[in-house]
Design a protein around this motif. Sequence first.
Motif, PDB file in Angstrom:
ATOM      1  N   SER A 222       0.798  -1.222   0.000  1.00 50.14           N
ATOM      2  CA  SER A 222       0.000   0.000   0.000  1.00 50.14           C
ATOM      3  C   SER A 222       0.832   1.274   0.000  1.00 50.14           C
ATOM      4  N   SER A 223       1.995   1.255   0.618  1.00 55.55           N
ATOM      5  CA  SER A 223       2.805   2.474   0.698  1.00 55.55           C
ATOM      6  C   SER A 223       4.234   2.181   0.298  1.00 55.55           C
TER       7      SER A 223
ATOM      8  N   LYS B 161       0.356   2.921  16.228  1.00 51.60           N
ATOM      9  CA  LYS B 161      -0.015   1.638  15.644  1.00 51.60           C
ATOM     10  C   LYS B 161       0.093   1.780  14.136  1.00 51.60           C
ATOM     11  N   VAL B 162       0.789   0.838  13.507  1.00 56.06           N
ATOM     12  CA  VAL B 162       1.075   0.949  12.082  1.00 56.06           C
ATOM     13  C   VAL B 162       0.513  -0.269  11.354  1.00 56.06           C
ATOM     14  N   PHE B 163      -0.139  -0.001  10.237  1.00 55.87           N
ATOM     15  CA  PHE B 163      -0.678  -1.071   9.405  1.00 55.87           C
ATOM     16  C   PHE B 163       0.033  -1.049   8.059  1.00 55.87           C
ATOM     17  N   LEU B 164       0.596  -2.192   7.670  1.00 51.67           N
ATOM     18  CA  LEU B 164       1.158  -2.340   6.330  1.00 51.67           C
ATOM     19  C   LEU B 164       0.291  -3.345   5.589  1.00 51.67           C
ATOM     20  N   GLU B 165      -0.179  -2.915   4.411  1.00 45.61           N
ATOM     21  CA  GLU B 165      -1.121  -3.762   3.676  1.00 45.61           C
ATOM     22  C   GLU B 165      -0.458  -4.346   2.442  1.00 45.61           C
ATOM     23  N   CYS B 166      -0.873  -5.561   2.110  1.00 48.48           N
ATOM     24  CA  CYS B 166      -0.337  -6.241   0.942  1.00 48.48           C
ATOM     25  C   CYS B 166      -1.466  -6.993   0.250  1.00 48.48           C
TER      26      CYS B 166
END
Lengths: 115, 111
Positions: A7-8, A18-23
């Motif tokens: 996503s980024s 709080k961190v979200f990494l999307e794939c």
Amino acid sequence: DVKVTQSSRYLVKRTGEKVFLECVQDMDHENMFWYRQDPGLGLRLIYFSYDVKMKEKGDIPEGYSVSREKKERFSLILESASTNQTSMYLCASSSRQGATNGKLFFGSGTQLSVL
Amino acid sequence: SQKIEQNSEALNIQEGKTATLTCNYTNYSPAYLQWYRQDPGRGPVFLLLIRENEKEKRKERLKVTFDTTLKQSLFHITASQPADSATYLCALIEGYQKVTFGTGTKLQVIP
């Protein structure tokens, strides 16, 4: 061709956030992986998932969690980001072993900086 | 778990020469071993796979060997070109699905 989209490309967060990494992958792959890559340490496996709602710890799961609610999407969560989690994060997917012998397809990576 | 060792020092070679990269592992021999290429700021890209019962595998200018006695794989690029400059990673599968990587060797082909 298989496409694995993260996503980024670059992300800057504060300590404690709080961190979200999307794939997301578009090839109906069963397996999905999260790695982090640091100079001199190479690629280290954080978590992987071999099916929806299934997850397995990799070599360095501490400080991370994952979510796989849909087959095509695998999220990495940093519950409370710390500076030592500054790294390049790479998502990958593969079909079940035996089909392509575990060949991994990677996204372009997310460079996360925690300040 | 497996420990995979690749020469961490960069390898510099002249254009046209053959580059040889080494991958050593420490524990049981995997059913197969993979090689990837990684360019700066990008994710690794799969190049070749070799099975334990194969001594050698070729693809265009690339050749991979697998010696289960020595617990070693060699990766060769013949007639190297500046465009071959990248980091090359070897990887193997542990257990059912877990893929473990070496730290990679950076190759620089000098014109």
